[in-house]
Design an enzyme around this catalytic site. Sequence first.
Site: not given
Length: 301
Positions: A121-122
């Site tokens: 998640s980024c």
Amino acid sequence: MSLIMFWTRAFCVLLVIITVCHSDSPVPAPRYILNLDVAPEKRWNDIVSHWNLTKIHEELAYVMKEEIPEMLVPVVELLASDIDKYIPEPYSSEMVGVAKAMGIKLGDIVTLNLLYDITASCTSIVAEDSNGQIWHGRNLDYTFTSILRNLTLTYDAQINGTTVFTASTFLGFVGVLTGIKPKVFTLSIDERDQGELWENLIELVNALLMGEASLVTLLSRDAMMKANTFESAVKLMSETQIVAPAYYIIGGVQPGEGAVITRDRLTAKDVWRLDSKNKRWFLVETNYDHWLPPPSSDDRR
Ligand SMILES: *[C@@H]1O[C@H](CO)[C@@H](O)[C@H](O)[C@H]1NC(C)=O
Ligand SMILES: *[C@@H]1O[C@H](CO)[C@@H](O)[C@H](O)[C@H]1NC(C)=O
Ligand SMILES: *[C@@H]1O[C@H](CO)[C@@H](O)[C@H](O)[C@H]1NC(C)=O
């Protein structure tokens, strides 16, 4: 929480700055050589030998307990018991070897590799400056950062003493989430948000058991090895079947070479490219399709 800040300059010179961010001061990740001339089962031994395995065992036991749904464990054990069938060479042998070197169960190494495959998640950004220079940056957000910071490393994968690609990764992980092929392309992967972690893991394992599909981060490692141009990397990562939806963000070395590939399992749903002539000089990808508004609860654009 931001784990890794990473900027690359993909033009001519290779420049990687990796720091691990935390409440205290950032420290550079250690950097090693991964010698691809060594047999896959043995090639991680040298890197693993730099770690305190007692400490690693404690930390990984915590990750396994907190992050992995219990129902998944027997399925992954099954997969691990017949790993050659589900994970192609040389990656299956590398997983066997790195598990042995680290003194942990193969099932746990497979689980961690699957976990990293779908939980990135980024935010990734690829941009072109006024000189036509391409820049590519990423951060990585995970929940167990205090542990991951202790597992973070950079390696130069070499054949006959020459670096084929450089990756920023975690000990025990054989895929590539963040990498550079010098003078060719840069790559980062963002998770494409699709519901709960355990649902995603189960779907991923199903896809793997059915065969034919590559892990998201193993396809990117294939690209690091095989693609010799920006366009061939885009093509490979657009057209090869993978086990879970994802975003591949790719930067090249020529003006205009930057793309965000929105992947469904079978193929690309969309390829979004830099187009500086029309003022599209940067692309920002978080964890949502770029043509849709992000949810107001998680708007990082
Ligand atoms: C390795 O880690 C263990 C557990 O955290 C610790 O007790 C031990 O002192 C460490 N060994 C070395 C050589 O640092
Ligand atoms: C990470 O390593 C540092 C330095 O050895 C140590 O102080 C810290 O407790 C470790 N973090 C975890 C979660 O084990
Ligand atoms: C490996 O490198 C050496 C020295 O640079 C060279 O002589 C040799 O031909 C290379 N071997 C291969 C297989 O590329």
